[in-house]
Design a protein around this motif. Structure first.
Motif, mmCIF file in Angstrom:
data_model
loop_
_atom_site.group_PDB
_atom_site.id
_atom_site.type_symbol
_atom_site.label_atom_id
_atom_site.label_comp_id
_atom_site.label_asym_id
_atom_site.label_seq_id
_atom_site.Cartn_x
_atom_site.Cartn_y
_atom_site.Cartn_z
ATOM 1 N N ARG A 43 17.400 -40.882 59.243
ATOM 2 C CA ARG A 43 18.317 -40.896 60.387
ATOM 3 C C ARG A 43 18.820 -39.492 60.731
ATOM 4 O O ARG A 43 19.513 -39.306 61.706
ATOM 5 C CB ARG A 43 19.511 -41.818 60.107
ATOM 6 C CG ARG A 43 19.112 -43.256 60.003
ATOM 7 C CD ARG A 43 18.915 -43.786 61.393
ATOM 8 N NE ARG A 43 18.396 -45.142 61.338
ATOM 9 C CZ ARG A 43 17.649 -45.647 62.274
ATOM 10 N NH1 ARG A 43 17.305 -44.944 63.311
ATOM 11 N NH2 ARG A 43 17.213 -46.877 62.182
ATOM 12 N N ASP A 44 18.478 -38.508 59.913
ATOM 13 C CA ASP A 44 18.880 -37.133 60.183
ATOM 14 C C ASP A 44 18.123 -36.649 61.417
ATOM 15 O O ASP A 44 16.900 -36.665 61.457
ATOM 16 C CB ASP A 44 18.551 -36.262 58.972
ATOM 17 C CG ASP A 44 18.927 -34.812 59.170
ATOM 18 O OD1 ASP A 44 19.609 -34.494 60.165
ATOM 19 O OD2 ASP A 44 18.528 -33.989 58.331
ATOM 20 N N THR A 45 18.833 -36.231 62.445
ATOM 21 C CA THR A 45 18.194 -35.852 63.712
ATOM 22 C C THR A 45 17.881 -34.365 63.815
ATOM 23 O O THR A 45 17.346 -33.922 64.816
ATOM 24 C CB THR A 45 19.087 -36.255 64.909
ATOM 25 O OG1 THR A 45 20.344 -35.610 64.778
ATOM 26 C CG2 THR A 45 19.261 -37.760 64.961
ATOM 27 N N SER A 46 18.206 -33.601 62.798
ATOM 28 C CA SER A 46 17.926 -32.166 62.862
ATOM 29 C C SER A 46 16.504 -31.878 62.388
ATOM 30 O O SER A 46 15.939 -32.616 61.590
ATOM 31 C CB SER A 46 18.930 -31.390 62.014
ATOM 32 O OG SER A 46 18.789 -31.762 60.656
ATOM 33 N N ILE A 47 15.944 -30.817 62.897
ATOM 34 C CA ILE A 47 14.611 -30.374 62.484
ATOM 35 C C ILE A 47 14.786 -29.310 61.410
ATOM 36 O O ILE A 47 15.390 -28.265 61.660
ATOM 37 C CB ILE A 47 13.842 -29.764 63.675
ATOM 38 C CG1 ILE A 47 13.695 -30.762 64.802
ATOM 39 C CG2 ILE A 47 12.492 -29.231 63.239
ATOM 40 C CD1 ILE A 47 12.678 -31.824 64.569
ATOM 41 N N SER A 48 14.285 -29.580 60.228
ATOM 42 C CA SER A 48 14.397 -28.609 59.145
ATOM 43 C C SER A 48 13.215 -27.647 59.191
ATOM 44 O O SER A 48 12.242 -27.861 59.915
ATOM 45 C CB SER A 48 14.420 -29.334 57.795
ATOM 46 O OG SER A 48 13.152 -29.903 57.531
ATOM 47 N N LYS A 49 13.295 -26.600 58.398
ATOM 48 C CA LYS A 49 12.181 -25.650 58.297
ATOM 49 C C LYS A 49 10.930 -26.358 57.786
ATOM 50 O O LYS A 49 9.821 -26.080 58.225
ATOM 51 C CB LYS A 49 12.545 -24.497 57.366
ATOM 52 C CG LYS A 49 13.523 -23.528 57.976
ATOM 53 C CD LYS A 49 13.823 -22.396 57.018
ATOM 54 C CE LYS A 49 14.848 -21.453 57.609
ATOM 55 N NZ LYS A 49 15.177 -20.353 56.704
ATOM 56 N N ALA A 50 11.116 -27.296 56.867
ATOM 57 C CA ALA A 50 9.978 -28.037 56.321
ATOM 58 C C ALA A 50 9.310 -28.897 57.406
ATOM 59 O O ALA A 50 8.084 -28.990 57.462
ATOM 60 C CB ALA A 50 10.417 -28.912 55.152
ATOM 61 N N ASP A 51 10.124 -29.510 58.285
ATOM 62 C CA ASP A 51 9.568 -30.313 59.379
ATOM 63 C C ASP A 51 8.774 -29.442 60.335
ATOM 64 O O ASP A 51 7.681 -29.804 60.766
ATOM 65 C CB ASP A 51 10.682 -31.019 60.163
ATOM 66 C CG ASP A 51 11.496 -31.972 59.318
ATOM 67 O OD1 ASP A 51 10.921 -32.567 58.371
ATOM 68 O OD2 ASP A 51 12.703 -32.119 59.588
ATOM 69 N N LEU A 53 7.424 -26.549 59.646
ATOM 70 C CA LEU A 53 6.240 -26.072 58.933
ATOM 71 C C LEU A 53 5.132 -27.127 58.960
ATOM 72 O O LEU A 53 3.968 -26.808 59.189
ATOM 73 C CB LEU A 53 6.588 -25.697 57.492
ATOM 74 C CG LEU A 53 5.424 -25.205 56.631
ATOM 75 C CD1 LEU A 53 4.812 -23.941 57.207
ATOM 76 C CD2 LEU A 53 5.885 -24.978 55.207
ATOM 77 N N GLN A 54 5.494 -28.389 58.736
ATOM 78 C CA GLN A 54 4.496 -29.461 58.768
ATOM 79 C C GLN A 54 3.871 -29.580 60.159
ATOM 80 O O GLN A 54 2.659 -29.703 60.294
ATOM 81 C CB GLN A 54 5.118 -30.790 58.358
ATOM 82 C CG GLN A 54 4.096 -31.919 58.347
ATOM 83 C CD GLN A 54 4.717 -33.259 57.992
ATOM 84 O OE1 GLN A 54 5.917 -33.461 58.120
ATOM 85 N NE2 GLN A 54 3.887 -34.186 57.556
ATOM 86 N N LEU A 55 4.702 -29.513 61.200
ATOM 87 C CA LEU A 55 4.193 -29.570 62.567
ATOM 88 C C LEU A 55 3.254 -28.397 62.835
ATOM 89 O O LEU A 55 2.166 -28.562 63.391
ATOM 90 C CB LEU A 55 5.366 -29.562 63.551
ATOM 91 C CG LEU A 55 5.023 -29.757 65.021
ATOM 92 C CD1 LEU A 55 4.521 -31.176 65.277
ATOM 93 C CD2 LEU A 55 6.242 -29.463 65.889
ATOM 94 N N THR A 56 3.654 -27.210 62.400
ATOM 95 C CA THR A 56 2.835 -26.010 62.592
ATOM 96 C C THR A 56 1.516 -26.110 61.828
ATOM 97 O O THR A 56 0.483 -25.649 62.316
ATOM 98 C CB THR A 56 3.621 -24.754 62.166
ATOM 99 O OG1 THR A 56 4.845 -24.719 62.899
ATOM 100 C CG2 THR A 56 2.838 -23.489 62.437
ATOM 101 N N CYS A 57 1.529 -26.728 60.660
ATOM 102 C CA CYS A 57 0.280 -26.920 59.897
ATOM 103 C C CYS A 57 -0.696 -27.806 60.666
ATOM 104 O O CYS A 57 -1.898 -27.537 60.692
ATOM 105 C CB CYS A 57 0.564 -27.503 58.520
ATOM 106 S SG CYS A 57 1.286 -26.320 57.381
ATOM 107 N N HIS A 58 -0.202 -28.860 61.310
ATOM 108 C CA HIS A 58 -1.064 -29.712 62.125
ATOM 109 C C HIS A 58 -1.608 -28.921 63.322
ATOM 110 O O HIS A 58 -2.787 -29.034 63.662
ATOM 111 C CB HIS A 58 -0.325 -30.955 62.614
ATOM 112 C CG HIS A 58 -0.069 -31.966 61.549
ATOM 113 N ND1 HIS A 58 -1.076 -32.570 60.826
ATOM 114 C CD2 HIS A 58 1.087 -32.493 61.080
ATOM 115 C CE1 HIS A 58 -0.560 -33.416 59.961
ATOM 116 N NE2 HIS A 58 0.754 -33.393 60.090
#
Length: 185
Positions: A43-51, A53-58
């Protein structure tokens, strides 16, 4: 929503846009991905660095498997908060977060836009012509005419996000065609 396992990679993506093509073994590969989506189940609506990074990897995998791709559209969805992204060969752009329930006038056009955008606006290569399963480029010759050159498989390609996207193809006539993005600042 379906989770797709990517061929030759231990990665999954919850949703993707791609042309209507399905392989017999039900695997999908990045060479057909049009839009990347990152989703967070909490439910956390913030984008973390890990999120991010995962998007950038895709996105990096899309650039690696589509070496002449100019840019990649992506979006994130965390609970009801969405962010629209465009990754080109020099940087990423973000719309800023918005709530899909409070601002449906942003949500619906984004999804419809992804589904109906032409190849040029999707960042796909429009320079290389696909014909009969082969790739061709058209060159101006010294006499003011044009000639078509058939490309074979890529012999070298850059796989990173922030790069010129240089890809070298061997031609059927045993020359090398070097293609790259030239508008990086």
């Amino acid at each position: 929503m379906t989770t797709h396992q990517f061929k030759d990679r231990n990665e999954q993506m919850d949703l993707l846009y791609q042309p209507a093509m399905k392989k017999a073994d039900e695997t999908f590969c990045y060479e057909h991905v049009l839009v990347v989506r990152g989703q967070k189940k909490s439910r956390d609506t913030s984008i973390s660095k890990a999120d991010l990074l995962q998007l950038t990897c895709h996105v990096r995998s899309v650039f690696a498997d589509q070496p002449t791709r100019r840019f990649v559209h992506a979006f994130t969805l965390c609970a009801s908060v969405m962010g629209l992204w465009v990754f080109d060969r020099s940087r990423s752009y973000n719309s800023g977060p918005f709530d899909i329930y409070k601002e449906p006038e942003k949500f619906a056009p984004a999804l419809v836009g992804y589904a109906t955008t032409d190849d040029d606006a999707m960042g796909l290569d429009t320079f290389i012509e696909l014909k009969d399963g082969s790739r061709y480029i058209t060159l101006d010759d010294a006499n003011g005419g044009e000639s078509k050159v058939r490309l074979t498989s890529p012999m070298m390609r850059q796989k990173g996000v922030v790069r010129r996207g240089t890809t070298c193809f061997m031609t059927r006539s045993k020359y090398v065609a070097k293609l790259s993005i030239v508008d990086i600042e």
